[in-house]
Scaffold this active site. Structure first.
Site, short mmCIF file in Angstrom:
data_model
loop_
_atom_site.label_atom_id
_atom_site.label_comp_id
_atom_site.label_asym_id
_atom_site.label_seq_id
_atom_site.Cartn_x
_atom_site.Cartn_y
_atom_site.Cartn_z
CG ASN A 57 40.37 35.43 39.10
OD1 ASN A 57 40.96 35.51 39.69
ND2 ASN A 57 41.03 36.08 37.93
CE LYS A 114 42.96 39.57 36.96
NZ LYS A 114 43.26 39.95 35.80
CG HIS A 159 42.25 34.22 33.48
ND1 HIS A 159 42.91 35.00 33.14
CD2 HIS A 159 41.01 35.16 34.24
CE1 HIS A 159 42.55 36.22 33.35
NE2 HIS A 159 41.27 36.33 34.06
CD GLU A 174 45.29 37.83 34.21
OE1 GLU A 174 45.31 37.15 35.07
OE2 GLU A 174 44.91 39.36 33.86
CD GLU A 233 36.47 37.01 32.40
OE1 GLU A 233 37.17 37.66 33.11
OE2 GLU A 233 38.45 36.50 32.72
N GLY A 289 41.97 44.22 33.09
CA GLY A 289 43.19 45.55 33.76
C GLY A 289 42.96 46.56 33.25
CB SER A 331 37.45 47.13 33.07
OG SER A 331 38.95 46.95 32.17
C1 PEP Z 1 39.58 38.95 34.70
O1 PEP Z 1 41.06 39.14 35.08
O2 PEP Z 1 39.21 38.18 34.65
C2 PEP Z 1 39.27 40.52 34.69
C3 PEP Z 1 37.95 39.96 34.56
O3 PEP Z 1 40.04 41.04 35.76
P1 PEP Z 1 39.51 42.56 35.35
O4 PEP Z 1 38.40 42.89 36.42
O5 PEP Z 1 40.12 43.41 36.69
O6 PEP Z 1 39.58 43.25 34.19
#
Ligand code: PEP
Length: 256
Positions: free
Chosen positions: A10, A12, A93, A95, A168, A174, A213
């Site tokens: 992703n 973003k 998501h 976000e 998640e 992140g 992460s």
């Molecule tokens: C995400 O935004 O779906 C995500 C898992 O980000 P990151 O891997 O950077 O934690």
């Protein structure tokens, strides 16, 4: 359940056309791992050029509107994603839930719009740190799954692998702070139970991905965990080197 692990990047709101070279490098490397299903969700602006160039990996969107068309300035519909070469879309998501106030009901409507448009869909769920610390993580995530997944009627013709759920934990996205494998296993079991409650046997083909992460160092342990069908990867998917290391942790390189 589909046998191949599903590794999804992703990007973003990252990436201009200069990043297409990175995407092509990921695509070339992914071709060496035929046992791994690899996909990338670049920003809307890169979907078409990336889908046209990609040979081994699928291209997807990061969001879609519930309507197929209409007066929704700035939005993109699921049929528009399909029209420019996307084969799947991420919905819900954290976000988007946070930045755009998206409710479970809206996420469900988006997921159903995606299915209607012939796309695969990845429905994201996950608890905040406050919810985990309060001992509510499983209840919160179970409710999100119950209320965000497309209805059983909407998936009557669903092919295995068409829907995925990405667990998640919001506090792991992140932040560099990854969930403990035993917590991931427990949550994936809870999510599997909700998927079975929603779809019965048809739900067996719904994969559950972990996201938060994931990187080259922790990917192997997470992907080997019971019930983990793949990974949704943010930051580490932006560079071929780190994303391909995660793909490599999910499968075996072909020698041909
Ligand atoms: C995400 O935004 O779906 C995500 C898992 O980000 P990151 O891997 O950077 O934690």
């Amino acid at each position: 359940m589909s046998a191949s692990p599903y590794i999804v990047g992703n990007w973003k709101m990252n990436g201009t056309r200069a990043m297409l070279a990175e995407a092509r490098a990921i695509d070339r490397a992914a071709a060496r791992y035929p046992g791994v299903q690899v996909a990338l969700a670049p920003p809307f602006t890169l979907i078409q050029p990336f889908a046209e160039a990609a040979q081994a990996i699928a291209t997807g969107g990061q969001d879609c509107h519930v309507a197929a068309k209409g007066a929704h300035t700035g939005d993109i519909s699921a049929p528009m994603l399909a029209d420019c070469g996307a084969s799947f879309v991420i919905v819900g998501h954290s976000e988007r839930r946070k930045d755009h106030g998206e409710s479970d009901a809206l996420v469900k409507a988006k997921a159903e719009a995606a299915i209607d448009a012939g796309l695969g869909v990845i429905v994201c769920v996950g608890e905040t740190l406050e919810e985990r610390d309060a001992g509510k993580a499983e209840a919160v995530v179970s409710k999100q799954v119950d209320k965000s997944l497309p209805s059983a009627e909407a998936i009557a013709e669903l092919a295995p692998g068409r829907i995925s759920v990405a667990y998640e934990p919001v506090w792991a996205i992140g932040t560099g702070r990854v969930a403990e494998v035993e917590d991931v296993v427990a949550m994936h079991a809870a999510i599997r139970a909700r998927i079975t409650a929603a779809y019965g046997d048809k739900g067996e083909g719904v994969r559950i991905l972990y996201g938060g992460s994931v990187n080259a160092e922790n990917a192997a342990a997470l992907l080997a965990a019971e019930g983990v069908g793949g990974a949704l990867v943010g930051g580490a998917s932006l560079a071929a080197e780190s994303f391909v290391a995660i793909i490599a942790a999910a499968g075996t390189e072909s020698v041909a």
